[in-house]
Design a protein around this motif. Structure first.
Motif, short mmCIF file in Angstrom:
data_model
loop_
_atom_site.label_atom_id
_atom_site.label_comp_id
_atom_site.label_asym_id
_atom_site.label_seq_id
_atom_site.Cartn_x
_atom_site.Cartn_y
_atom_site.Cartn_z
N ILE A 282 73.74 145.82 61.47
CA ILE A 282 73.37 146.06 60.07
C ILE A 282 72.26 147.11 60.02
CG2 ILE A 282 72.53 145.00 57.94
CD1 ILE A 282 73.46 142.30 59.07
N HIS A 283 72.34 148.01 59.04
CA HIS A 283 71.23 148.91 58.71
C HIS A 283 70.62 148.44 57.38
CE1 HIS A 283 72.36 152.69 61.26
NE2 HIS A 283 72.24 151.59 61.99
N ASP B 166 77.72 152.62 67.33
CA ASP B 166 77.07 153.93 67.45
C ASP B 166 76.39 154.36 66.15
OD1 ASP B 166 79.20 154.57 65.80
OD2 ASP B 166 79.94 156.23 67.04
N HIS B 167 76.18 153.42 65.22
CA HIS B 167 75.44 153.63 63.97
C HIS B 167 76.24 154.35 62.89
CE1 HIS B 167 71.76 152.26 65.96
NE2 HIS B 167 72.04 153.10 66.94
N THR B 168 77.51 154.68 63.13
CA THR B 168 78.31 155.34 62.11
C THR B 168 78.85 154.31 61.10
OG1 THR B 168 80.27 155.20 63.52
CG2 THR B 168 78.98 157.25 63.60
N PRO B 169 79.07 154.73 59.85
CA PRO B 169 79.58 153.79 58.84
C PRO B 169 80.98 153.31 59.18
CG PRO B 169 78.66 155.77 57.81
CD PRO B 169 78.77 156.05 59.29
N LEU B 170 81.34 152.12 58.65
CA LEU B 170 82.71 151.65 58.75
C LEU B 170 83.60 152.51 57.85
CD1 LEU B 170 82.32 147.75 58.67
CD2 LEU B 170 82.13 149.32 60.60
N ASN B 171 84.88 152.40 58.05
CA ASN B 171 85.84 153.14 57.23
C ASN B 171 86.82 152.15 56.60
OD1 ASN B 171 87.35 155.08 56.02
ND2 ASN B 171 88.38 155.79 57.89
N LYS C 241 79.29 160.29 61.11
CA LYS C 241 77.89 160.70 61.26
C LYS C 241 77.00 159.47 61.22
CE LYS C 241 74.41 163.85 59.35
NZ LYS C 241 74.13 164.86 58.29
N ALA C 242 76.07 159.36 62.18
CA ALA C 242 75.20 158.18 62.24
C ALA C 242 74.47 157.98 60.93
CB ALA C 242 74.20 158.34 63.39
N ALA C 243 74.47 156.74 60.44
CA ALA C 243 73.84 156.40 59.17
C ALA C 243 72.34 156.20 59.38
CB ALA C 243 74.48 155.14 58.58
N ILE C 244 71.67 157.28 59.74
CA ILE C 244 70.23 157.25 60.04
C ILE C 244 69.52 158.15 59.04
CG2 ILE C 244 68.48 157.84 61.76
CD1 ILE C 244 70.49 157.10 63.91
N PRO C 245 68.51 157.62 58.34
CA PRO C 245 67.84 158.39 57.29
C PRO C 245 66.80 159.34 57.87
CG PRO C 245 66.85 156.23 57.45
CD PRO C 245 67.98 156.25 58.45
N ALA D 32 67.57 148.94 62.11
CA ALA D 32 68.91 148.70 62.67
C ALA D 32 68.83 147.45 63.53
CB ALA D 32 69.37 149.90 63.49
N THR D 33 69.61 146.43 63.21
CA THR D 33 69.51 145.15 63.91
C THR D 33 70.77 144.34 63.69
OG1 THR D 33 68.27 143.05 64.02
CG2 THR D 33 68.30 144.20 61.91
#
Length: 382
Positions: A83-84, A135-140, A97-101, A109-110
């Motif tokens: 979860i982010h 790998d921190h990318t969003p689900l589709n 693309k990694a969902a990192i702000p 991220a945990t």
């Protein structure tokens, strides 16, 4: 005229049937990504429109049809991830693309189904939560939920506990122990519970970690920590019996430059510690190498050391005004480093310390500045 009307009716019915079939197929396709049950996330606290006291705000969620795992940064596996949590920043949903702000954003991220944001100021805030792959990318398609709440001004911000040992998470490493400043803590497979087998001459590289008062977050148990006294009288903190160390090559919080050195040094991952692989308990061997750089050449073409040895390299540069260095790699491609020493310039000397690989074989050493002409074999014996 009657035939035309009948034909028109049959044509309309056929077109309606085709349209209904297309709609059904589209609906089925929308469900096919995750089978009949798609992943979902729901924020259970705080609720939308709620007012909460100023200070620390804990976000709790409920996740369905998705396996939460502590594999941050690892390869993706269908149906699992983490979860982010984002405070006042919309969850990124760009595919691939990694969902990192951006830096400065409050986020986490945990795999945990709750997260606490410290000292949230008064006013209106929006929490966004997102299910993501390893790998921190969003689900589709993306799975995102948000709530907006208000922080009152009545309460004094809750002070953040001053943990002397904490947990950090890093892509490719996972959750591991750090000190109060975020510096990584290591153990060596050469040690055994309650005993450090690292010789004193390596303690400037692998620095014993010690705190007299263990204060840990709820995810750790203070009872897992203890202290020992080394043979030189120095105190050292242990985790589940194993002595803890800093690595001199780590300069900033988040650094894990000591990971895997010599095949025996690793960060401490509480979830699977101690590891199930056998831990050597024999006293460490040592090897001292006198290496000289002269006329842009090493005095040695082969260096031989025992497996797992604590290696000391007395390195002398006899070339005036010329920079030289010493580094060891797994092979001549020099893509995987075992040890990289700091260069020295001109007539000078330095001492390098590192641990030799525990797997016997022929490795590779070189000067990284003159790599095509200054190199040799680094042989590890059993």
């Amino acid at each position: 005229m009657k035939r035309i009307s009948q034909r028109h009716a049959r044509t309309s019915l056929a077109l309606f049937s085709i349209a209904l079939l297309v709609i059904t197929l589209v609906a089925l396709a929308a469900c096919s990504s995750y089978g009949s049950k798609a992943p979902s996330i729901e924020i259970t606290s705080p609720t939308n429109g709620a007012t909460v006291p100023a200070g620390n705000v804990t976000i709790s969620v409920r996740v369905s049809n998705f396996n939460l795992v502590d594999k941050l940064g690892q390869p993706n596996v269908s149906g699992e991830g983490h979860i982010h949590y984002f405070l006042d920043y919309p969850a990124p949903t760009e595919q691939g693309k990694a969902a990192i702000p951006p830096a400065g954003t409050k986020w986490a991220a945990t795999p945990a189904t709750s997260y606490t944001f410290d000292n949230v100021g008064a006013g209106s805030h929006t929490i966004y939560v997102e299910l993501v792959n390893n790998d921190h990318t969003p689900l589709n398609p993306p799975v995102v939920e948000s709530v907006t709440f208000t922080v009152s001004t009545a309460a004094t911000p809750t002070p953040t506990p001053q943990y002397t040992v904490n947990i950090a998470s890093k892509a490719g490493i996972g959750s591991h122990l750090v000190d109060d400043k975020g510096l990584s803590l290591y153990y060596t497979m050469k040690d055994s519970p309650g005993v450090s087998n690292v010789p004193d001459n390596l303690l400037t590289v692998w620095i014993p970690f010690y705190v007299s008062n263990i204060v840990v977050p709820p995810s750790l148990n203070a009872s897992d920590f203890d202290n020992i006294t080394r043979s030189n009288g120095q105190h050292q903190t242990t985790f589940r019996g194993y002595p803890l160390y800093y690595y001199d090559g780590d300069k900033s919080p988040g650094d894990t430059n000591g990971q895997g050195i010599g095949g025996v040094w690793y960060v401490v991952t509480p979830a699977n510690f101690p590891p199930t692989t056998a831990t050597p308990t024999a006293t460490a061997q040592s090897a001292t190498i006198n290496l000289v750089a002269h006329n842009i050449a090493f005095n040695l073409s082969t260096i031989t050391v025992p497996a797992c040895a604590d290696v000391t390299v007395n390195f002398s540069n006899e070339d005036s005004g010329i920079q030289h260095s010493f580094a060891v790699y797994t092979n001549s491609s020099a893509t995987t480093a075992i040890f990289i020493g700091q260069p020295i310039t001109g007539v000078s000397s330095t001492v390098y310390h590192f641990t030799a690989p525990c797997t016997p074989g022929t490795y590779f050493f070189r000067c990284n500045i003159h790599s095509t002409i200054m190199f040799g074999n680094f042989v590890v014996t059993s």
